[in-house]
Design a protein around this motif. Sequence first.
Motif, PDB file in Angstrom:
ATOM      1  N   GLN A  17       0.830  -1.207   0.000  1.00 38.44           N
ATOM      2  CA  GLN A  17       0.000   0.000   0.000  1.00 38.44           C
ATOM      3  C   GLN A  17       0.862   1.253   0.000  1.00 38.44           C
ATOM      4  O   GLN A  17       0.596   2.195  -0.730  1.00 38.44           O
ATOM      5  CB  GLN A  17      -0.914   0.043   1.236  1.00 38.44           C
ATOM      6  CG  GLN A  17      -2.151  -0.776   1.146  1.00 38.44           C
ATOM      7  CD  GLN A  17      -3.060  -0.552   2.341  1.00 38.44           C
ATOM      8  OE1 GLN A  17      -2.660  -0.041   3.385  1.00 38.44           O
ATOM      9  NE2 GLN A  17      -4.305  -0.953   2.189  1.00 38.44           N
ATOM     10  N   LEU A  18       1.890   1.247   0.827  1.00 37.89           N
ATOM     11  CA  LEU A  18       2.732   2.434   0.981  1.00 37.89           C
ATOM     12  C   LEU A  18       3.650   2.706  -0.203  1.00 37.89           C
ATOM     13  O   LEU A  18       3.860   3.854  -0.566  1.00 37.89           O
ATOM     14  CB  LEU A  18       3.604   2.311   2.234  1.00 37.89           C
ATOM     15  CG  LEU A  18       2.945   2.654   3.543  1.00 37.89           C
ATOM     16  CD1 LEU A  18       3.912   2.444   4.686  1.00 37.89           C
ATOM     17  CD2 LEU A  18       2.435   4.082   3.541  1.00 37.89           C
ATOM     18  N   ARG A  43      -4.392   7.943   7.794  1.00 38.36           N
ATOM     19  CA  ARG A  43      -3.637   7.280   6.726  1.00 38.36           C
ATOM     20  C   ARG A  43      -2.302   6.763   7.260  1.00 38.36           C
ATOM     21  O   ARG A  43      -1.648   7.415   8.064  1.00 38.36           O
ATOM     22  CB  ARG A  43      -3.441   8.203   5.543  1.00 38.36           C
ATOM     23  CG  ARG A  43      -2.697   9.462   5.864  1.00 38.36           C
ATOM     24  CD  ARG A  43      -2.809  10.505   4.758  1.00 38.36           C
ATOM     25  NE  ARG A  43      -2.194  11.753   5.199  1.00 38.36           N
ATOM     26  CZ  ARG A  43      -2.807  12.686   5.903  1.00 38.36           C
ATOM     27  NH1 ARG A  43      -4.082  12.547   6.244  1.00 38.36           N
ATOM     28  NH2 ARG A  43      -2.181  13.783   6.264  1.00 38.36           N
ATOM     29  N   LEU A  44      -1.910   5.624   6.755  1.00 39.96           N
ATOM     30  CA  LEU A  44      -0.640   5.006   7.103  1.00 39.96           C
ATOM     31  C   LEU A  44       0.477   5.718   6.350  1.00 39.96           C
ATOM     32  O   LEU A  44       0.373   5.942   5.145  1.00 39.96           O
ATOM     33  CB  LEU A  44      -0.676   3.520   6.720  1.00 39.96           C
ATOM     34  CG  LEU A  44       0.562   2.695   7.023  1.00 39.96           C
ATOM     35  CD1 LEU A  44       0.773   2.563   8.521  1.00 39.96           C
ATOM     36  CD2 LEU A  44       0.424   1.318   6.383  1.00 39.96           C
ATOM     37  N   VAL A  45       1.567   6.051   7.057  1.00 36.92           N
ATOM     38  CA  VAL A  45       2.686   6.713   6.388  1.00 36.92           C
ATOM     39  C   VAL A  45       4.006   5.969   6.554  1.00 36.92           C
ATOM     40  O   VAL A  45       4.955   6.224   5.802  1.00 36.92           O
ATOM     41  CB  VAL A  45       2.847   8.192   6.827  1.00 36.92           C
ATOM     42  CG1 VAL A  45       1.632   9.001   6.403  1.00 36.92           C
ATOM     43  CG2 VAL A  45       3.105   8.318   8.305  1.00 36.92           C
ATOM     44  N   ARG A  51       6.047  -1.722  14.387  1.00 39.25           N
ATOM     45  CA  ARG A  51       6.036  -0.246  14.415  1.00 39.25           C
ATOM     46  C   ARG A  51       5.127   0.286  13.310  1.00 39.25           C
ATOM     47  O   ARG A  51       5.092  -0.288  12.223  1.00 39.25           O
ATOM     48  CB  ARG A  51       7.434   0.314  14.211  1.00 39.25           C
ATOM     49  CG  ARG A  51       8.447  -0.135  15.236  1.00 39.25           C
ATOM     50  CD  ARG A  51       9.819   0.417  14.941  1.00 39.25           C
ATOM     51  NE  ARG A  51       9.885   1.860  15.134  1.00 39.25           N
ATOM     52  CZ  ARG A  51      10.194   2.454  16.285  1.00 39.25           C
ATOM     53  NH1 ARG A  51      10.458   1.740  17.341  1.00 39.25           N
ATOM     54  NH2 ARG A  51      10.229   3.765  16.364  1.00 39.25           N
ATOM     55  N   ALA A  52       4.442   1.374  13.605  1.00 35.99           N
ATOM     56  CA  ALA A  52       3.598   2.005  12.588  1.00 35.99           C
ATOM     57  C   ALA A  52       3.490   3.494  12.866  1.00 35.99           C
ATOM     58  O   ALA A  52       3.484   3.925  14.026  1.00 35.99           O
ATOM     59  CB  ALA A  52       2.203   1.388  12.571  1.00 35.99           C
ATOM     60  N   THR A  53       3.392   4.254  11.797  1.00 33.74           N
ATOM     61  CA  THR A  53       3.153   5.688  11.892  1.00 33.74           C
ATOM     62  C   THR A  53       1.957   6.022  11.019  1.00 33.74           C
ATOM     63  O   THR A  53       1.890   5.620   9.854  1.00 33.74           O
ATOM     64  CB  THR A  53       4.380   6.496  11.434  1.00 33.74           C
ATOM     65  OG1 THR A  53       5.495   6.135  12.254  1.00 33.74           O
ATOM     66  CG2 THR A  53       4.137   7.990  11.550  1.00 33.74           C
ATOM     67  N   VAL A  54       0.998   6.749  11.610  1.00 33.14           N
ATOM     68  CA  VAL A  54      -0.197   7.180  10.897  1.00 33.14           C
ATOM     69  C   VAL A  54      -0.347   8.688  11.050  1.00 33.14           C
ATOM     70  O   VAL A  54       0.201   9.288  11.977  1.00 33.14           O
ATOM     71  CB  VAL A  54      -1.470   6.442  11.404  1.00 33.14           C
ATOM     72  CG1 VAL A  54      -1.378   4.947  11.150  1.00 33.14           C
ATOM     73  CG2 VAL A  54      -1.738   6.726  12.865  1.00 33.14           C
ATOM     74  N   GLU A  55      -1.093   9.282  10.141  1.00 32.45           N
ATOM     75  CA  GLU A  55      -1.347  10.720  10.183  1.00 32.45           C
ATOM     76  C   GLU A  55      -2.824  11.004   9.965  1.00 32.45           C
ATOM     77  O   GLU A  55      -3.550  10.197   9.386  1.00 32.45           O
ATOM     78  CB  GLU A  55      -0.556  11.449   9.090  1.00 32.45           C
ATOM     79  CG  GLU A  55       0.905  11.554   9.333  1.00 32.45           C
ATOM     80  CD  GLU A  55       1.616  12.376   8.264  1.00 32.45           C
ATOM     81  OE1 GLU A  55       2.753  12.770   8.536  1.00 32.45           O
ATOM     82  OE2 GLU A  55       1.055  12.613   7.170  1.00 32.45           O
TER      83      GLU A  55
END
Length: 161
Positions: A17-18, A43-45, A51-55
Amino acid sequence: MTIATTEVPVLDFLRAQLDGTGTDGLTCQFRYPTAISRTLGIRLVAIDPGRATVEIDTDPARHGNQQGTVHGGLLTELADAAIGTAHSTVVGPGETFTSIDLRAVFLRPVWQDTLRATAFPTHSGRTITHYQCDITRTDGKPVATVTSIVTTLRGERSHGR
């Protein structure tokens, strides 16, 4: 006409996806993006194992509380989305998970901004994982720190989740 699909690990699915290669023909054991993330515009960034970073782009007209700042419940959901996404990358086939604790410390108000939530494990056991999620504004200032305890469900406990 039925389109053939291939089930891949969650991490591979989210990376597809990314990186823009797309997920056509791919599936994973969880639903991404989640319904709540689509509804709220989360949204996933970034994604790595555990580990995950979303905005999210916030606006008090849409996400505000009675004082006109972004509602703490939205911040908590943003962190929960990051934590759940992070943990989904480390569970095995046929396993599921659930949060058993979630605590938020709010540090400063937010109005219209892009918030970034980064989740990472602080301790990983066989069944229980402790996570921290730091939420920051675009100026880099911290907005909230959220901690969560997630349990991985296996065997009978994982059915129907």
